[in-house]
Structure formats: C-alpha cells, structure tokens
Design a protein around this motif. Structure first.
Motif, PDB file in Angstrom:
ATOM      1  N   HIS A 192       4.275  46.083  12.959  1.00 56.01           N
ATOM      2  CA  HIS A 192       3.344  45.791  11.861  1.00 56.01           C
ATOM      3  C   HIS A 192       3.267  44.300  11.544  1.00 56.01           C
ATOM      4  N   MET A 193       4.225  43.519  12.027  1.00 59.84           N
ATOM      5  CA  MET A 193       4.279  42.100  11.671  1.00 59.84           C
ATOM      6  C   MET A 193       3.133  41.332  12.323  1.00 59.84           C
ATOM      7  N   ALA A 194       2.587  40.381  11.590  1.00 59.95           N
ATOM      8  CA  ALA A 194       1.509  39.556  12.141  1.00 59.95           C
ATOM      9  C   ALA A 194       2.020  38.704  13.297  1.00 59.95           C
ATOM     10  N   ASP A 195       3.268  38.231  13.180  1.00 60.50           N
ATOM     11  CA  ASP A 195       3.881  37.414  14.228  1.00 60.50           C
ATOM     12  C   ASP A 195       5.271  37.972  14.505  1.00 60.50           C
ATOM     13  N   PRO A 196       5.352  39.052  15.296  1.00 64.39           N
ATOM     14  CA  PRO A 196       6.650  39.701  15.487  1.00 64.39           C
ATOM     15  C   PRO A 196       7.690  38.820  16.169  1.00 64.39           C
ATOM     16  N   ASP A 197       7.256  37.905  17.036  1.00 61.81           N
ATOM     17  CA  ASP A 197       8.234  37.034  17.700  1.00 61.81           C
ATOM     18  C   ASP A 197       8.916  36.110  16.684  1.00 61.81           C
ATOM     19  N   ARG A 198       8.171  35.661  15.706  1.00 60.48           N
ATOM     20  CA  ARG A 198       8.774  34.875  14.626  1.00 60.48           C
ATOM     21  C   ARG A 198       9.769  35.740  13.842  1.00 60.48           C
ATOM     22  N   THR A 199       9.407  36.999  13.617  1.00 60.22           N
ATOM     23  CA  THR A 199      10.309  37.918  12.920  1.00 60.22           C
ATOM     24  C   THR A 199      11.624  38.074  13.685  1.00 60.22           C
ATOM     25  N   LEU A 200      11.537  38.242  15.001  1.00 53.49           N
ATOM     26  CA  LEU A 200      12.755  38.412  15.801  1.00 53.49           C
ATOM     27  C   LEU A 200      13.638  37.173  15.699  1.00 53.49           C
ATOM     28  N   ARG A 201      13.029  35.994  15.722  1.00 54.25           N
ATOM     29  CA  ARG A 201      13.819  34.757  15.615  1.00 54.25           C
ATOM     30  C   ARG A 201      14.468  34.644  14.237  1.00 54.25           C
ATOM     31  N   ARG A 202      13.745  35.050  13.208  1.00 48.58           N
ATOM     32  CA  ARG A 202      14.302  34.986  11.856  1.00 48.58           C
ATOM     33  C   ARG A 202      15.495  35.929  11.718  1.00 48.58           C
ATOM     34  N   VAL A 203      15.381  37.112  12.295  1.00 47.28           N
ATOM     35  CA  VAL A 203      16.501  38.058  12.245  1.00 47.28           C
ATOM     36  C   VAL A 203      17.696  37.482  12.996  1.00 47.28           C
ATOM     37  N   HIS A 204      17.433  36.926  14.169  1.00 48.55           N
ATOM     38  CA  HIS A 204      18.508  36.332  14.962  1.00 48.55           C
ATOM     39  C   HIS A 204      19.253  35.274  14.149  1.00 48.55           C
TER      40      HIS A 204
ATOM     41  N   ALA B 138      19.453  34.935  10.937  1.00 49.15           N
ATOM     42  CA  ALA B 138      20.090  35.455   9.720  1.00 49.15           C
ATOM     43  C   ALA B 138      21.371  36.221  10.018  1.00 49.15           C
ATOM     44  N   LEU B 139      21.438  36.886  11.173  1.00 47.58           N
ATOM     45  CA  LEU B 139      22.587  37.722  11.502  1.00 47.58           C
ATOM     46  C   LEU B 139      23.876  36.918  11.572  1.00 47.58           C
ATOM     47  N   ALA B 140      24.972  37.569  11.203  1.00 49.08           N
ATOM     48  CA  ALA B 140      26.288  36.978  11.427  1.00 49.08           C
ATOM     49  C   ALA B 140      26.519  36.875  12.931  1.00 49.08           C
ATOM     50  N   PRO B 141      27.298  35.895  13.378  1.00 47.26           N
ATOM     51  CA  PRO B 141      27.632  35.826  14.812  1.00 47.26           C
ATOM     52  C   PRO B 141      28.215  37.143  15.299  1.00 47.26           C
ATOM     53  N   GLY B 142      27.682  37.635  16.418  1.00 46.13           N
ATOM     54  CA  GLY B 142      28.105  38.936  16.940  1.00 46.13           C
ATOM     55  C   GLY B 142      27.418  40.112  16.278  1.00 46.13           C
ATOM     56  N   GLY B 143      26.545  39.823  15.300  1.00 45.95           N
ATOM     57  CA  GLY B 143      25.847  40.898  14.599  1.00 45.95           C
ATOM     58  C   GLY B 143      24.830  41.595  15.492  1.00 45.95           C
ATOM     59  N   LEU B 144      24.393  42.783  15.058  1.00 50.46           N
ATOM     60  CA  LEU B 144      23.526  43.638  15.871  1.00 50.46           C
ATOM     61  C   LEU B 144      22.178  43.830  15.193  1.00 50.46           C
ATOM     62  N   PHE B 145      21.136  43.812  16.002  1.00 48.32           N
ATOM     63  CA  PHE B 145      19.776  44.090  15.543  1.00 48.32           C
ATOM     64  C   PHE B 145      19.311  45.366  16.242  1.00 48.32           C
ATOM     65  N   ALA B 146      18.977  46.390  15.458  1.00 52.06           N
ATOM     66  CA  ALA B 146      18.495  47.659  16.000  1.00 52.06           C
ATOM     67  C   ALA B 146      17.007  47.781  15.732  1.00 52.06           C
ATOM     68  N   VAL B 147      16.219  47.854  16.810  1.00 56.57           N
ATOM     69  CA  VAL B 147      14.772  48.027  16.714  1.00 56.57           C
ATOM     70  C   VAL B 147      14.450  49.449  17.170  1.00 56.57           C
ATOM     71  N   VAL B 148      13.828  50.216  16.299  1.00 57.55           N
ATOM     72  CA  VAL B 148      13.473  51.607  16.583  1.00 57.55           C
ATOM     73  C   VAL B 148      11.963  51.732  16.464  1.00 57.55           C
ATOM     74  N   GLU B 149      11.335  52.247  17.504  1.00 51.45           N
ATOM     75  CA  GLU B 149       9.876  52.386  17.476  1.00 51.45           C
ATOM     76  C   GLU B 149       9.472  53.763  17.974  1.00 51.45           C
ATOM     77  N   LEU B 150       8.500  54.353  17.311  1.00 53.33           N
ATOM     78  CA  LEU B 150       7.892  55.582  17.817  1.00 53.33           C
ATOM     79  C   LEU B 150       7.056  55.234  19.036  1.00 53.33           C
ATOM     80  N   ALA B 151       7.308  55.918  20.134  1.00 58.20           N
ATOM     81  CA  ALA B 151       6.536  55.640  21.338  1.00 58.20           C
ATOM     82  C   ALA B 151       5.081  56.070  21.170  1.00 58.20           C
ATOM     83  N   ASP B 152       4.846  57.053  20.295  1.00 58.79           N
ATOM     84  CA  ASP B 152       3.492  57.570  20.143  1.00 58.79           C
ATOM     85  C   ASP B 152       3.428  58.382  18.865  1.00 58.79           C
ATOM     86  N   PHE B 153       2.210  58.745  18.458  1.00 58.76           N
ATOM     87  CA  PHE B 153       2.065  59.682  17.356  1.00 58.76           C
ATOM     88  C   PHE B 153       2.692  61.019  17.748  1.00 58.76           C
ATOM     89  N   PRO B 154       3.309  61.707  16.807  1.00 55.39           N
ATOM     90  CA  PRO B 154       3.782  63.058  17.131  1.00 55.39           C
ATOM     91  C   PRO B 154       2.625  63.971  17.515  1.00 55.39           C
TER      92      PRO B 154
END
Length: 272
Positions: free
Chosen positions: A117-129, A131-147
């Motif tokens: 949904h983000m207008a600039d998802p690559d910027r979002t990924l960098r911001r998360v990176h 912000a995370l503590a060193p060694g921290g984990l980012f979990a991205v979950v996406e629906l592959a399709d509509f049910p």
C-alpha cells in the motif's frame, strides 16, 4: 475513505483474523527470531490480527501498533482489552507515506498486507532497516491473491462468475496498487537486509471448520462488487447480487460448499 468504507474494511479484517487465526499463528511461530523479542512494531496493523498473534506468542513483548485509521486502532484496543493485553499495546495513528513516528529500536517489525500500500515501498524498507535494532528481524507478510470462496462451477446459472469478478478487480487494482504481488526478497536485500527465511503458506479453510467463512465471503465479495460494478456484464452482476442478498434464497450464506482458498507469502529479513 468514508466511515462506511472504514466499517466495511474493519469487518473484513476482523473476519480475516477469525478465519485465518491458525495460519497467522503458524507464521508467527515460524519466524527465525534469535531471542524472544521485547519491542515489536506492527506497521499497518489494521484491527489487530498480527498484533494479538504476536503478543500471544511472545508473552514478554510490547507492541507499538501503527495504522492510518483511528477506527481500526480503536477496534484493536478493544480486542486487546478483551484478551487482557491492553497494557502491552501502544497504538499510534500515522500515515506511513508521510512523516514517520519514532519507532524506537524494535527487535521485530511485522508488516502484514501493508507494504504494497505504500507510495514508495523501497523507502519504507530502508526506514524499517534503519529503525531495527542490530540483528533485528523484519517480517513481511503478503496475500498472494484475493481469497476464492466458491467452487469453480458455481453459481449454477453463471459458472466461473467469481473468476471473472476477480479478473476485473485485478485490472482495477493494478492501476491503484502497482506493488501488489511484488517479490519482496530482492527489494529487501537492496534495502540492506539479509533474507533468513521465505515461505508460501497455502490456505484452505472449509466452511465446516468455521461458521465465519460465509460471513467472510459475503463481506469480501460485497466490497469487491462495489469496486468493480462497472466492469461486469449485467448477467454476471444479477447473479452476483443474488449471492450477496443475505436474506434471499440464493444467498451465499446458505451455501455449504464454501471454502477460503488463498496463499500467503512471508519473508523474514535480518538487519546485520
């Protein structure tokens, strides 16, 4: 978004959480965390399916739940109170395409069906990176399709109706959500993450396993119909409206052959 649209979306998010609770819990349990996280951020938390699953699995954790919708956050707080975990949730109303709130230094960031949904998802990924503590984990979950809900040969008078309906929705969404269905692995790597795990979960929940399946199908198809009414032929719309008439003899709620069929893709990415 109108209040009615927010209500519709909240209903679908709540039903999604109810029907797919086991699948959400299994994703959380799979995450390759190095130690039980204490500080978690849920980006685009909706009405709290991920937040509550994370709190149940990590009993020492606190979650900062961020969403643009005040109504969704209010519903999340109500659920947290019902679960007895209100003191472990901090809600933040923010538009993540604008100025970001202070995320602190979380051990885990969870983003379910929100990054596309983000207008600039690559910027979002960098911001998360960053912000995370060193060694921290980012979990991205996406629906592959509509049910999918109906058998392929249903309804009897217009077989294949759901597939035509979904195709029209796809065409429309491709214009508004160009990042939907993306492969996030290479983009996470480009943002500085190391991919530690990737999996696709096949979801198949029969009507007999959850009485919420019919309500989920009704709410989901109603929302899709509102978005694509102009793109369907009259005969398909007529058949669809018979299914969506909750009190009618052909209501989708009266069918015993429904199932929720979809896939969820998950990426677990580590900050070095």
């Amino acid at each position: 978004m109108t209040h009615a649209a927010h209500d519709s979306q909240a209903e679908i998010l709540d039903l999604d959480a109810e029907v797919l609770a086991e699948h959400i819990a299994s994703i959380v349990a799979w995450l390759p965390v190095e130690a039980s996280p204490r500080q978690i951020v849920d980006l685009g938390c909706g009405t709290g399916a991920g937040t509550l699953a994370l709190l149940r699995h990590f009993p020492e954790a606190h979650v900062t739940a961020i969403d643009s919708s005040v109504d969704h956050l209010q519903r999340l707080r109500e659920k947290a109170r019902e679960d007895g975990v209100a003191d472990r949730v901090h809600t933040v109303q923010a538009d993540l395409d604008e100025a970001w709130p202070d995320l602190g230094e979380p051990d885990l960031v969870w983003a379910s069906a929100s990054v596309h949904h983000m207008a600039d998802p690559d910027r979002t990924l960098r911001r998360v990176h960053d912000a995370l503590a060193p060694g921290g984990l980012f979990a991205v979950v996406e629906l592959a399709d509509f049910p999918r809900f109906l058998p392929d040969d249903a309804p009897e008078d217009r077989p294949g109706l759901e597939e035509r309906f979904r195709a029209a929705t796809h065409r429309q969404l491709a214009e508004h959500l160009p990042h939907r269905g993306a492969d996030w692995g290479p983009r996470l790597t480009a943002a500085g993450f190391t991919i530690e795990g990737e999996r696709t979960i096949t979801v198949h929940v029969e009507h007999s396993r959850s009485d919420a399946v019919g309500r989920y199908a009704l709410a989901g198809l109603r929302r899709m119909r509102a978005a694509t009414a102009d793109a369907l032929p009259v005969d398909d719309l007529t058949a669809l409206d018979r299914l969506l008439d909750a009190d009618g003899p052909h209501s989708i709620l009266r069918r015993d052959d429904l199932a929720v069929r979809t896939e969820r893709s998950v990426w677990a990415a580590r900050r070095g």
